[in-house]
Design a protein around this motif. Structure first.
Motif, mmCIF file in Angstrom:
data_model
loop_
_atom_site.group_PDB
_atom_site.id
_atom_site.type_symbol
_atom_site.label_atom_id
_atom_site.label_comp_id
_atom_site.label_asym_id
_atom_site.label_seq_id
_atom_site.Cartn_x
_atom_site.Cartn_y
_atom_site.Cartn_z
ATOM 1 N N SER A 1 65.709 -20.364 128.909
ATOM 2 C CA SER A 1 66.106 -21.507 128.086
ATOM 3 C C SER A 1 65.979 -22.815 128.854
ATOM 4 O O SER A 1 65.697 -23.858 128.267
ATOM 5 N N TYR B 1 66.873 -22.440 121.692
ATOM 6 C CA TYR B 1 67.526 -21.284 122.317
ATOM 7 C C TYR B 1 68.993 -21.105 121.906
ATOM 8 O O TYR B 1 69.856 -20.866 122.749
ATOM 9 N N PRO B 2 69.299 -21.144 120.613
ATOM 10 C CA PRO B 2 70.699 -20.958 120.219
ATOM 11 C C PRO B 2 71.219 -19.550 120.526
ATOM 12 O O PRO B 2 72.442 -19.352 120.591
ATOM 13 N N GLU B 3 70.329 -18.592 120.742
ATOM 14 C CA GLU B 3 70.748 -17.212 121.022
ATOM 15 C C GLU B 3 71.122 -16.999 122.495
ATOM 16 O O GLU B 3 71.631 -15.946 122.854
#
Length: 189
Positions: free
Chosen positions: A72, A58-60
């Motif tokens: 996330s 979930y880097p976004e």
């Protein structure tokens, strides 16, 4: 006389397994979407599918984003997860793009605008789940980007019927034409 739907595209937004399962207890509610998709295909109007999904880890997702932070933390909704795949009732054909977005608007983090501009599309026909989520956010951004907009009122679903009604009757008409799927199909003929 030029057809007002020349240079149009039908956006089918967030009709993915994880969202359809929450909003459509009965898949009969997907019939207006299916009817719109079929009509667009018959009239050679591009059909573009939009889904929301995230990369592994979930880097976004920002810690400040209330809407997506829970996803996330709880897991799921990654790009490979079954929840982010387009629902079987409205499967894209091989030549129909499936756009991945990372926020509510179909434009957010996606290549949607690049595709629309490359295809010289200037009118968007919006359908999706939910009216107060992806449809509202996409309509607002599309309006700011100077697209002509039609919203298919019966090919939009929301968990709150009153919110759906207010958006369709009071908010959306300021920026879009509001039509039922049948009315829209009649304008194509």
């Amino acid at each position: 006389m030029q057809n007002q739907y020349e240079n149009s595209a039908l956006l089918v937004m967030d009709l993915q397994n994880g969202i359809v399962s929450r909003f459509a207890k009965n898949t009969d509610v997907l019939q207006p979407f299916q009817k719109a998709i079929e009509a667009a295909r018959q009239k050679d109007i591009p059909v573009i599918f939009v889904r929301v999904g995230f990369s592994e880890g979930y880097p976004e997702v920002s810690p400040q984003n209330k809407a997506f932070l829970a996803i996330s933390k709880n897991g799921g909704m990654t790009l490979s997860d079954s929840a982010t795949q387009i629902h079987e009732a409205v499967q894209p054909k091989h030549n129909e793009p499936v756009i991945t977005k990372y926020r509510f608007s179909a434009f957010a983090g996606s290549n949607l605008e690049v595709i629309l501009r490359a295809q010289q599309i200037n009118r968007l026909v919006l359908s999706g789940i939910s009216t107060s989520g992806v449809v509202l956010s996409t309509l607002r951004e599309a309006g700011d980007k100077d697209f002509a907009i039609t919203v298919l009122s019966d090919a939009c679903l929301d968990a709150d019927s009153e919110v759906h009604r207010v958006l369709m009757e009071k908010v959306f008409p300021r920026q879009a034409d509001i039509q039922t799927v049948d009315t829209w199909i009649n304008t194509l003929n």
